[in-house]
Design a protein around this motif. Structure first.
Motif, PDB file in Angstrom:
ATOM      1  N   ALA A 308       3.295  -9.854  -0.013  1.00 31.27           N
ATOM      2  CA  ALA A 308       4.249  -9.396   1.002  1.00 31.27           C
ATOM      3  C   ALA A 308       3.966  -7.950   1.384  1.00 31.27           C
ATOM      4  O   ALA A 308       4.144  -7.540   2.522  1.00 31.27           O
ATOM      5  CB  ALA A 308       5.667  -9.523   0.479  1.00 31.27           C
ATOM      6  N   TRP A 309       3.477  -7.167   0.412  1.00 33.88           N
ATOM      7  CA  TRP A 309       3.221  -5.745   0.687  1.00 33.88           C
ATOM      8  C   TRP A 309       2.184  -5.588   1.794  1.00 33.88           C
ATOM      9  O   TRP A 309       2.341  -4.800   2.698  1.00 33.88           O
ATOM     10  CB  TRP A 309       2.730  -5.046  -0.569  1.00 33.88           C
ATOM     11  N   TRP A 310       1.091  -6.385   1.669  1.00 36.59           N
ATOM     12  CA  TRP A 310       0.010  -6.231   2.642  1.00 36.59           C
ATOM     13  C   TRP A 310       0.451  -6.611   4.038  1.00 36.59           C
ATOM     14  O   TRP A 310       0.089  -5.988   5.017  1.00 36.59           O
ATOM     15  CB  TRP A 310      -1.207  -7.047   2.223  1.00 36.59           C
ATOM     16  N   ASN A 312       3.390  -6.287   5.312  1.00 34.40           N
ATOM     17  CA  ASN A 312       4.164  -5.189   5.883  1.00 34.40           C
ATOM     18  C   ASN A 312       3.268  -4.073   6.379  1.00 34.40           C
ATOM     19  O   ASN A 312       3.497  -3.497   7.436  1.00 34.40           O
ATOM     20  CB  ASN A 312       5.133  -4.629   4.840  1.00 34.40           C
ATOM     21  N   ILE A 313       2.239  -3.752   5.574  1.00 31.92           N
ATOM     22  CA  ILE A 313       1.378  -2.635   5.965  1.00 31.92           C
ATOM     23  C   ILE A 313       0.623  -2.963   7.251  1.00 31.92           C
ATOM     24  O   ILE A 313       0.521  -2.134   8.161  1.00 31.92           O
ATOM     25  CB  ILE A 313       0.410  -2.268   4.813  1.00 31.92           C
TER      26      ILE A 313
ATOM     27  N   ARG B 162       7.833   0.890   1.742  1.00 28.16           N
ATOM     28  CA  ARG B 162       8.043   0.274   0.424  1.00 28.16           C
ATOM     29  C   ARG B 162       6.769  -0.402  -0.065  1.00 28.16           C
ATOM     30  O   ARG B 162       6.499  -0.449  -1.269  1.00 28.16           O
ATOM     31  CB  ARG B 162       9.193  -0.719   0.492  1.00 28.16           C
ATOM     32  N   SER B 163       5.977  -0.938   0.873  1.00 27.98           N
ATOM     33  CA  SER B 163       4.713  -1.558   0.478  1.00 27.98           C
ATOM     34  C   SER B 163       3.755  -0.517  -0.062  1.00 27.98           C
ATOM     35  O   SER B 163       3.088  -0.738  -1.077  1.00 27.98           O
ATOM     36  CB  SER B 163       4.090  -2.263   1.672  1.00 27.98           C
ATOM     37  N   ILE B 164       3.703   0.639   0.614  1.00 30.98           N
ATOM     38  CA  ILE B 164       2.818   1.700   0.130  1.00 30.98           C
ATOM     39  C   ILE B 164       3.295   2.173  -1.239  1.00 30.98           C
ATOM     40  O   ILE B 164       2.494   2.428  -2.137  1.00 30.98           O
ATOM     41  CB  ILE B 164       2.775   2.864   1.137  1.00 30.98           C
ATOM     42  N   ALA B 166       4.744   0.429  -3.543  1.00 32.96           N
ATOM     43  CA  ALA B 166       4.300  -0.530  -4.555  1.00 32.96           C
ATOM     44  C   ALA B 166       2.805  -0.399  -4.800  1.00 32.96           C
ATOM     45  O   ALA B 166       2.335  -0.485  -5.929  1.00 32.96           O
ATOM     46  CB  ALA B 166       4.623  -1.950  -4.108  1.00 32.96           C
ATOM     47  N   TRP B 167       2.067  -0.142  -3.713  1.00 32.73           N
ATOM     48  CA  TRP B 167       0.611  -0.028  -3.821  1.00 32.73           C
ATOM     49  C   TRP B 167       0.220   1.187  -4.668  1.00 32.73           C
ATOM     50  O   TRP B 167      -0.741   1.137  -5.439  1.00 32.73           O
ATOM     51  CB  TRP B 167       0.044   0.068  -2.410  1.00 32.73           C
ATOM     52  N   ASN B 171       1.682  -2.097  -7.948  1.00 32.71           N
ATOM     53  CA  ASN B 171       2.731  -3.124  -8.033  1.00 32.71           C
ATOM     54  C   ASN B 171       3.336  -3.253  -9.423  1.00 32.71           C
ATOM     55  O   ASN B 171       3.931  -4.265  -9.759  1.00 32.71           O
ATOM     56  CB  ASN B 171       2.185  -4.476  -7.571  1.00 32.71           C
ATOM     57  N   TYR B 268      10.973  -1.225  -6.161  1.00 34.32           N
ATOM     58  CA  TYR B 268      10.554  -0.825  -4.818  1.00 34.32           C
ATOM     59  C   TYR B 268      11.411  -1.414  -3.714  1.00 34.32           C
ATOM     60  O   TYR B 268      11.669  -0.767  -2.713  1.00 34.32           O
ATOM     61  CB  TYR B 268       9.099  -1.213  -4.588  1.00 34.32           C
ATOM     62  N   SER B 269      11.848  -2.659  -3.870  1.00 39.57           N
ATOM     63  CA  SER B 269      12.549  -3.269  -2.741  1.00 39.57           C
ATOM     64  C   SER B 269      14.041  -2.977  -2.762  1.00 39.57           C
ATOM     65  O   SER B 269      14.726  -3.209  -1.779  1.00 39.57           O
ATOM     66  CB  SER B 269      12.306  -4.769  -2.724  1.00 39.57           C
TER      67      SER B 269
END
Lengths: 338, 364
Positions: A308-310, A312-313, B162-164, B166-167, B171, B268-269
């Protein structure tokens, strides 16, 4: 010279949107192959995003008038929950559910439109409160997710419209025609009606006029307050319809349904060439905005970055790209005017 | 002649209503009154033991002051951004997740549960400030130099932040076991007041000093009211807009640091979810125009405390946290409608009619 002039307006942004979508989809078909080559995968994009298309259309209308409505996602969720409760616990039928969906949407549209247009409250704050209210009400109505078992509704949910002559062969060599759900028909009809409405109706043209410059629109004899009111009313009704379409696809009620749909709708509108500053935009562009958004999501997940993270990015990067294109186009336009 | 006194009364009343800070004060008074009637023990403050066994102050008022800290700090930055650019930054929640993630990355390295911290806390804090200011600068460049609507520009970080976050930590959800890290979000040993309260007060003092001794306040308002005329007067509107976003980035870093310090870990979320809405509400509740221009910092800060007061009051009445937004929305709508210029004008003219009717009667 004449064609150039025609293209400098929002048409240019529309052309960019459509071509980016085509390039992206053709690229996926050529380089990724697999599922993308089947017509059904395109139909699935439509099936999954029918509700988002309808919601985004409403969002585009409001954005053309220079406002914003961030309550649409929460209204969708509320509609799903109310319809589900009506069907499963209250013994209602599909017809009353449709009435409930329309009623909720209209009510939100009426109240928000009145507050924004006639009391001059800022749209962001009013619809923010609307969003809070709808999200809270959803959990008050029912706080857990559950599937609807009503037979009449199941029949409607599973109804498939087969596309004649389009389809693919499976491994055994039998022909499987591609299908779309009823929601897709509703969504495409909405797009068509709104396109005509925005292009050739007085009220529709009024949306562009007050979005461009509300003072000069007023001087031209357009009732700015009434026009604004109708924009939010239509957006609310579309959120209600979108909610029911979402419900038809998901078949369940849940407080987490359509979370973040408002942001997806805004992003789709922006990608489709609608400006948040108002006065410019196109419904067809919005349709392609939704399609582009979900195509890129599909591409990301088929690349193996199933995270899901990717997604979003990449979506954020795509919004960024389109915003930059818009601002370049706009600044170029301004220069040519001076 | 008896009308004279009533008009001065009315003038005083009208002046009070016209004062910007009247809206949050009125809201606060209503909430206090409501709680006094419903349950006076709401205001009780007593000594209790925290998880370390130290005696600390407890009670609803302390909770409000404590929990509002992040919101107050954000409201400071959001007010400046709103004033200068006439729009709001909706990415602050995601940026808090991001800056919190940076703090944990610096302190934990790549381990998920380190025995000791890999760097001093101050280093982690400074790095998180720099990163958050960089992201603020990203928003600022888009808004000031690319002339984007602030909501659209910050939508990018809102989606990706939020994705960044986690990255940055692969994660994982690192946990810091060292208790000294938790001091900043809970209590310093020996001090009975929660430390976020002090951090918020320090931020307020710094803001007050900056606004008093620099031209930042004047310049942001000038740019917000009319960017073109401020340019003609020799200001650099783009740079001023840009700098307000960087300042908001700094505020985000401080709140993010408090947020992770509270739990010594991060989700994160969930972390700082919907806080951007609360921060914007604080600005609006403070009576500041969301379309930019004049601002009143004290009103915004008070607005943030009012929102937290409301939240805690609702919790007190056993409202589940997921249903909380519905009640909040009703309060917001009532406040917003009452403070709408059209309604205020109507109310004002109604008052005037009543008063003039009264004086006429007296004259007869």
């Amino acid at each position: 010279m004449k064609t150039r002039k025609k293209l400098t307006d929002s048409n240019l942004l529309l052309v960019i949107t459509i071509s980016v979508f085509l390039v992206m989809y053709l690229g996926a078909v050529l380089f990724l192959g697999g599922g993308f080559t089947k017509p059904q995968s395109f139909c699935n994009i439509l099936n999954e995003n029918a509700a988002l298309i309808i919601i985004s259309c409403g969002m585009s209308l409001v954005m053309i008038t220079g406002g914003i409505d961030i309550s649409v996602g929460a209204v969708t969720s509320l509609v799903c929950m109310c319809c589900a409760v009506n069907l499963d616990f209250k013994g209602g039928n599909v017809f009353t559910s449709i009435l409930i969906a329309l009623g909720i949407g209209t009510l939100f549209g009426l109240i928000q439109g009145f507050l924004i247009a006639y009391l001059d409250v800022q749209p962001f704050i009013v619809t923010l409160a609307g969003m809070f209210f709808a999200r809270g009400m959803t959990t008050i109505v029912n706080s857990t997710q559950f599937n609807v078992e009503n037979e009449e509704f199941q029949a409607l949910k599973n109804a498939r419209i087969l596309l004649p002559g389009i389809g693919s062969y499976n491994k055994k060599g039998t022909f499987i025609p591609a299908y779309v759900e009823i929601g897709v028909v509703v969504a495409l009809l909405t797009v068509l009606i709104l396109f005509v409405f925005l292009k050739w109706f007085k009220l529709g043209r009024g949306f562009y006029a007050i979005g461009g410059n509300s003072q000069s629109a007023n001087m031209l004899g357009i009732n700015v307050k009434r026009t604004k009111f109708f924009a939010y009313l239509i957006c609310g009704i579309l959120a209600g319809i979108g909610g029911f379409v979402y419900f038809m696809h998901a078949g369940s009620g849940s407080p987490s349904h359509a979370s973040g749909a408002e942001m997806n709708a805004i992003a789709s509108s922006i990608i489709g060439g609608t400006m948040l500053t108002g006065g410019s935009g196109n419904i067809i562009g919005t349709l392609f905005g939704v399609l582009s958004l979900s195509t890129i999501k599909n591409i990301v997940s088929s690349l193996g970055l199933d995270d899901a993270w990717w997604t979003n990015i990449t979506v954020a990067a795509m919004i960024c790209l389109f915003i930059v294109i818009q601002s370049v186009v706009l600044s170029g336009k301004n220069k040519s005017h001076h | 002649m008896s009308g004279k006194k009533s008009t001065t009364d009315q003038n005083f009343f009208m002046k009070l209503i016209r004062k910007q800070i009247f809206i949050p004060i009125a809201a606060l008074l209503i909430l206090i009154l409501f709680n006094l009637i419903a349950d006076p023990s709401f205001f009780k403050i007593y000594f209790g033991n925290n998880s370390n066994g130290d005696p600390v102050l407890k009670g609803n008022l302390i909770t409000i002051l404590d929990n509002a800290s992040e919101l107050v700090i954000l409201a400071i930055g959001m007010t400046l951004v709103t004033a200068s650019s006439g729009g709001q930054d909706i990415s602050v929640g995601a940026a808090i997740a991001l800056s919190g993630s940076v703090v944990l990355r610096v302190l934990c390295g790549t381990e998920a549960r380190p025995e000791t911290m890999h760097a001093p806390i101050i280093v982690a804090f400074l790095i998180c400030c720099i990163v958050a200011m960089l992201f603020g600068a990203f928003n600022g460049v888009l808004v000031a130099y690319f002339k984007l609507q602030p909501m659209v520009a910050t939508l990018i970080l809102f989606t990706a932040g939020r994705s960044i976050a986690a990255w940055i930590n692969n994660n994982q959800l690192p946990i810091i076991s060292d208790p000294s890290f938790g001091y900043f979000g809970n209590f310093f040993p020996g001090i009975p007041i929660p430390s976020p309260v002090f951090i918020a007060v320090i931020c307020m003092i710094i803001t007050a000093l900056v606004l008093r001794f620099t031209k930042l306040g004047l310049f942001t308002q000038a740019v917000g009211i009319n960017s073109e005329s401020s340019r003609l007067n020799g200001l650099n509107p783009q740079f001023i807009k840009f700098i307000t976003y960087v300042i908001l980035g700094l505020c985000v870093a401080v709140s993010g640091f408090i947020k992770v310090s509270r739990l010594s870990t991060i989700n994160y979320s969930v972390i700082a979810k919907d806080i951007e809405m609360d921060a914007i509400l604080a600005v609006a509740l403070g009576g500041n125009a969301l379309s930019g221009g004049k601002f009143n910092m004290a009103s915004s800060i008070l607005g943030a405390y009012v929102i937290q007061f409301l939240t805690i009051t609702l919790y007190k009445f056993d409202v589940p946290s997921s249903a909380l937004p519905a009640y909040k929305a009703v309060v917001v709508i009532v406040l917003v409608v009452l403070s709408a210029p059209v309604v205020r004008e109507k109310l004002g003219s109604l008052k005037k009619n009543l008063a003039s009717g009264k004086t006429e009667k007296e004259a007869h």
